[in-house]
Write a protein that holds these residues in place. Structure first.
Motif, PDB file in Angstrom:
ATOM      1  N   GLY A 173       0.810  -1.210   0.000  1.00 29.77           N
ATOM      2  CA  GLY A 173       0.000   0.000   0.000  1.00 29.77           C
ATOM      3  C   GLY A 173       0.840   1.255   0.000  1.00 29.77           C
ATOM      4  N   SER A 174       1.914   1.264   0.792  1.00 27.12           N
ATOM      5  CA  SER A 174       2.784   2.439   0.867  1.00 27.12           C
ATOM      6  C   SER A 174       3.525   2.667  -0.445  1.00 27.12           C
ATOM      7  CB  SER A 174       3.789   2.271   2.011  1.00 27.12           C
ATOM      8  OG  SER A 174       3.128   2.182   3.252  1.00 27.12           O
ATOM      9  N   LEU A 203       2.585   1.750  -3.490  1.00 33.84           N
ATOM     10  CA  LEU A 203       1.673   2.211  -4.527  1.00 33.84           C
ATOM     11  C   LEU A 203       1.298   3.672  -4.325  1.00 33.84           C
ATOM     12  CD1 LEU A 203      -0.567  -0.980  -4.777  1.00 33.84           C
ATOM     13  CD2 LEU A 203       1.247  -0.254  -6.323  1.00 33.84           C
ATOM     14  N   ARG A 204       1.123   4.067  -3.088  1.00 31.75           N
ATOM     15  CA  ARG A 204       0.846   5.483  -2.800  1.00 31.75           C
ATOM     16  C   ARG A 204       2.025   6.357  -3.214  1.00 31.75           C
ATOM     17  NH1 ARG A 204      -2.024   9.196  -0.069  1.00 31.75           N
ATOM     18  NH2 ARG A 204      -0.932  10.729   1.218  1.00 31.75           N
ATOM     19  N   LEU A 205       3.236   5.893  -2.940  1.00 35.36           N
ATOM     20  CA  LEU A 205       4.438   6.635  -3.314  1.00 35.36           C
ATOM     21  C   LEU A 205       4.485   6.859  -4.818  1.00 35.36           C
ATOM     22  CD1 LEU A 205       7.311   7.713  -2.422  1.00 35.36           C
ATOM     23  CD2 LEU A 205       8.141   5.421  -3.009  1.00 35.36           C
ATOM     24  N   LYS A 223       2.026   6.843  -6.979  1.00 39.25           N
ATOM     25  CA  LYS A 223       0.973   7.761  -7.427  1.00 39.25           C
ATOM     26  C   LYS A 223       1.342   9.214  -7.147  1.00 39.25           C
ATOM     27  CE  LYS A 223      -2.930   4.564  -7.149  1.00 39.25           C
ATOM     28  NZ  LYS A 223      -4.229   4.250  -6.502  1.00 39.25           N
ATOM     29  N   LEU A 224       2.031   9.448  -6.046  1.00 40.68           N
ATOM     30  CA  LEU A 224       2.427  10.809  -5.696  1.00 40.68           C
ATOM     31  C   LEU A 224       3.561  11.328  -6.574  1.00 40.68           C
ATOM     32  CD1 LEU A 224       2.382  10.596  -1.782  1.00 40.68           C
ATOM     33  CD2 LEU A 224       0.813  11.908  -3.221  1.00 40.68           C
ATOM     34  N   VAL A 262       5.901   8.702   3.248  1.00 41.85           N
ATOM     35  CA  VAL A 262       4.694   7.922   2.972  1.00 41.85           C
ATOM     36  C   VAL A 262       4.498   6.845   4.033  1.00 41.85           C
ATOM     37  CG1 VAL A 262       3.648   6.268   1.364  1.00 41.85           C
ATOM     38  CG2 VAL A 262       4.666   8.375   0.500  1.00 41.85           C
ATOM     39  N   GLU A 289       2.998   8.408   7.007  1.00 40.78           N
ATOM     40  CA  GLU A 289       1.593   8.760   6.822  1.00 40.78           C
ATOM     41  C   GLU A 289       0.684   7.533   6.848  1.00 40.78           C
ATOM     42  OE1 GLU A 289       1.470  10.792   3.140  1.00 40.78           O
ATOM     43  OE2 GLU A 289       2.712  12.476   3.822  1.00 40.78           O
ATOM     44  N   THR A 290       1.110   6.458   6.191  1.00 39.28           N
ATOM     45  CA  THR A 290       0.225   5.309   6.020  1.00 39.28           C
ATOM     46  C   THR A 290       0.323   4.282   7.139  1.00 39.28           C
ATOM     47  OG1 THR A 290       1.894   4.204   4.639  1.00 39.28           O
ATOM     48  CG2 THR A 290       0.219   5.514   3.515  1.00 39.28           C
ATOM     49  N   GLU A 299      -5.145  -1.735  -3.529  1.00 39.90           N
ATOM     50  CA  GLU A 299      -4.948  -0.914  -4.703  1.00 39.90           C
ATOM     51  C   GLU A 299      -4.447  -1.785  -5.833  1.00 39.90           C
ATOM     52  OE1 GLU A 299      -2.765   2.470  -2.195  1.00 39.90           O
ATOM     53  OE2 GLU A 299      -3.351   3.095  -4.190  1.00 39.90           O
TER      54      GLU A 299
END
Length: 327
Positions: free
Chosen positions: A111-112, A114-116, A118-119, A289, A292-293, A315
């Protein structure tokens, strides 16, 4: 005064760090033939032998070691200056190289990561699976995640404990019907087991206190948690697994948690990074990230270390992830 070819000196340092011309060339990002030629030129220029070469190995000479110890810190400082110059840019790009055990990568980091991505659309991530603590410098990793039930061995790397992984005992419904439902830890005596490589006994905990140790001789002994999980669902033995990792199989009814009042010793997950003053922008972005996550502290302080992981968002995969996360 003759111009000094500092690239030859850098390649010499990389060969010394890698312990071979092959790995040294990889670290210096040059062909092996270029690395050999660079060292030969430097030896001719200095009039000293820097490495003893045989068909099987390369060993640095005493004089070579003395020169390396004087020169290498300067190249390290230059790399830090370069990393600082890159990190001041607001745009995070390039390639972030991460090493992680399979279980940590698949269950806790996806999850972390994939968020990275996207950012930061300009960033690529390479994820390699390893159960051993890698040498970040020699192997070129920016970050490495290490899982242990004790603590880290002495290391020159900076480290933070980021996750405590709960482990419990699981078996298939068929095996339970055959053996009977265990009520106390001692009831597992004689059961076939599926363990981690090197397992000889399992600690049994109740309310955080060790109450028993079960001797085990695993039918399957492997670091690969996916293989242990599949063997358990096939009824081949009782497995000690992360509750998060086994959760889906429990929900589907293919595994049952044994002795629900008991757990085993927790695994500690640490993130390692080179101990340097300056941090590449991609590493800093990933640590942000994680904070945050997952509540993971970054190198500048933040959330408390050792926080238990919450649920990660589901995700879709990202094409910019080059991953070896396969069973």
């Amino acid at each position: 005064m003759k111009t000094i070819d500092w690239k030859d000196w850098e390649i010499f340092c990389r060969v010394a760090e890698g312990g071979s011309f092959t790995l040294g060339a990889e670290l210096a990002d040059v062909p092996k033939s270029s690395a050999s030629a660079a060292v030969s030129r430097l030896e001719t220029e200095l009039g000293v032998r820097l490495f003893e070469r045989t068909t099987r190995r390369v060993r640095i000479t005493e004089r070579g070691q003395q020169l390396y110890e004087r020169v290498a810190p300067h190249f390290s400082a230059l790399r830090e200056i370069s990393a600082e110059a890159v990190s001041v840019s607001e745009q995070v790009n390039g390639t972030l190289r991460i090493a992680t055990p399979y279980e940590v990568g698949s269950s806790h980091l996806s999850g972390s990561l994939l968020r990275l991505l996207k950012l930061h659309p300009g960033l690529r991530v390479e994820v390699d699976v390893t159960w051993d603590q890698p040498d970040l410098i020699k192997q070129g990793y920016d970050l490495a995640f290490v899982m242990t039930h004790t603590g880290l061995s002495d290391s020159s790397f900076a480290s933070k404990r980021v996750v405590l992984v709960e482990r419990c005992f699981y078996a298939s419904p068929d095996l339970i019907r055959m053996r009977g439902l265990p009520r106390v830890p001692q009831d597992l005596a004689g059961w076939p087991t599926l363990g981690d490589a090197g397992d000889t006994e399992w600690e049994v905990m109740h309310d955080g206190v060790e109450v028993a140790r079960l001797p085990v001789q695993p039918r399957v002994a492997t670091h690969n948690a996916e293989l242990r999980l599949k063997a358990a669902t096939e009824g081949l033995g009782v497995a000690r697994l992360s509750s998060r990792f086994a959760g889906e199989e429990v929900e589907l009814g293919r595994l049952v948690r044994l002795l629900p009042a008991y757990t085993s010793s927790q695994l500690k997950v640490y993130v390692l990074m080179p101990a340097r003053k300056l941090m590449p922008a991609s590493v800093r972005a990933f640590l942000d990230v994680l904070e945050e996550t997952l509540g993971v502290p970054d190198a500048r302080g933040g959330a408390a270390a050792g926080i238990r992981l919450g649920d990660l968002p589901d995700e879709d995969g990202a094409p910019r992830v080059a991953s070896a996360l396969q069973p």
